[in-house]
Design a protein around this motif. Structure first.
Motif, short mmCIF file in Angstrom:
data_model
loop_
_atom_site.label_atom_id
_atom_site.label_comp_id
_atom_site.label_asym_id
_atom_site.label_seq_id
_atom_site.Cartn_x
_atom_site.Cartn_y
_atom_site.Cartn_z
N ALA A 26 4.82 3.08 5.97
CA ALA A 26 4.78 2.95 4.50
C ALA A 26 3.89 1.77 4.09
N GLU A 27 4.04 0.64 4.78
CA GLU A 27 3.22 -0.53 4.46
C GLU A 27 1.76 -0.28 4.79
N LYS A 28 1.50 0.47 5.85
CA LYS A 28 0.11 0.79 6.21
C LYS A 28 -0.53 1.66 5.14
N ALA A 29 0.24 2.60 4.60
CA ALA A 29 -0.28 3.47 3.55
C ALA A 29 -0.68 2.65 2.33
N LYS A 30 0.15 1.65 1.99
CA LYS A 30 -0.17 0.77 0.85
C LYS A 30 -1.44 -0.03 1.13
N ALA A 31 -1.53 -0.55 2.36
CA ALA A 31 -2.70 -1.36 2.73
C ALA A 31 -3.96 -0.50 2.72
N ASP A 32 -3.87 0.71 3.24
CA ASP A 32 -5.03 1.61 3.25
C ASP A 32 -5.52 1.89 1.84
N GLU A 61 0.13 -8.92 4.63
CA GLU A 61 1.13 -9.71 5.36
C GLU A 61 2.46 -8.95 5.49
N LYS A 62 2.78 -8.13 4.50
CA LYS A 62 3.98 -7.28 4.62
C LYS A 62 3.77 -6.26 5.73
N TYR A 63 2.55 -5.74 5.82
CA TYR A 63 2.22 -4.81 6.90
C TYR A 63 2.35 -5.51 8.25
#
Length: 342
Positions: A186-192, A70-72
């Protein structure tokens, strides 16, 4: 190995002749040397988690993933708005730049004309006119030229001021868009990273479901009517399609993407993310004891949202490694915070 053992035995035999505890120490050395040698990695490898431990870890990862996804999504929406804002301001700057260029060209033409005419429109030429009528006509023309020049100069000056303002706004909007793009990355990297961990655990448990992006879903036969029925018919038609974080269809969905698209089919425009949907529904909240088909059900922390289908069931896009599906509300597995009725 035999030769090595014999050498050790001889050494031990020699040590036994001396006094003290050396034979005991030598025996320990011998025992250590004769122990089977284990690979270094195997000796330090962690034991494989049990199924129960893996499921517990997966549950924790899923809860964390809800918030990260959701942050992404929030960052994605912020990026879209920033990019749209920049485009609008940059278009205004481009139009104003063209206007200023036109006014500049007009002023240059006027200056060249004045230079070429020289004193023809000056006072000397006007006073030297033989006819009073010609002199009055010349004065009127001079006044008009002066007024036109002043008007053009003022227009150019104002347009230049506006141009600078538009340029500065566009530059600020571009900088904002760049920041939100970096935030999104940055958020995508966390989600990945989270998805990778979830996928690994699910495959170890043999529970990873790829889903079918072309699934025709199932028919909705519940009690909903009107707009809510249209929303649920759309949601049920997505059953079997894979969960995909950031997914807004048609081949994959995340929870808020599915809810948004379903209610769009029902004629209601919802925001993109769970947080925005919850905020949008501030004046539409209903009790969890008074649910009706089509209501949006939110989990604690606002990391997940589903649609109530009636008869104690919900339809939702759960998490990585799963598919859009219909389950009982009692098996939802997430703590609920409230519901919204569009």
């Amino acid at each position: 190995m035999a030769l090595r053992g014999e050498g050790v035995v001889v050494a031990v035999a020699g040590m036994q002749k001396s006094s003290g505890r050396r034979p005991v120490a030598a025996g320990l050395v011998l025992a250590a040397l004769l122990l089977p040698v284990l690979p270094f990695g195997d000796a330090l490898a962690e034991p494989k988690p049990t199924i129960a431990q893996a499921k517990k870890k997966l549950k924790r990862l899923n809860e964390e993933a809800d918030k990260i996804v959701e942050k992404y999504n929030q960052a994605g929406e912020k990026w879209k708005k920033a990019r749209k804002k920049y485009k609008t301001l940059n278009d205004a700057f481009t139009r104003q730049n063209a206007k200023v260029a036109g006014l500049r060209k007009e002023l240059v033409t006027m200056a060249v004309s004045s230079y070429q005419l020289g004193g023809v429109t000056g006072w000397e030429a006007l006073v030297g006119q033989a006819s009073p009528e010609n002199m009055l006509s010349g004065l009127a023309a001079a006044d008009q030229l002066s007024a036109s020049r002043a008007q053009s100069l003022n227009a150019f000056d104002e347009a230049n001021k506006t141009l600078k303002g538009d340029r500065d706004k566009a530059k600020a909007a571009l900088a904002e868009a760049d920041r939100t793009r970096d935030e999104l990355a940055a958020e995508k990297a966390k989600a990945d990273k989270m998805v990778k961990a979830q996928t690994k655990l699910l495959r170890e448990l043999g529970a990873f479901r790829t889903g079918d992006p072309d699934s025709a879903g199932i028919a909705y036969t519940g009690p909903a009517s009107g707009n809510a029925r249209a929303a649920l018919e759309f949601a049920f038609a997505q059953v079997g399609k894979p969960y995909q974080y950031g997914g807004t269809g048609p081949g994959g969905w995340d929870c808020s993407g599915l809810v948004q698209a379903s209610w769009r089919a029902g004629g209601v425009s919802l925001p993109r993310t769970t947080w925005e949907q919850w905020s949008w529904g501030a004046s539409r909240k209903v009790s969890l004891d008074d649910l009706q088909p089509g209501d949006l059900i939110f989990s604690e922390g606002l990391g997940h949202v589903s649609l109530y289908a009636g008869n104690g069931q919900i339809v939702h896009a759960p998490q990585t490694g799963d598919v859009v599906k219909v389950v009982s509300l009692s098996s939802y597995g997430r703590r609920l915070v409230g519901a919204v009725r569009p």
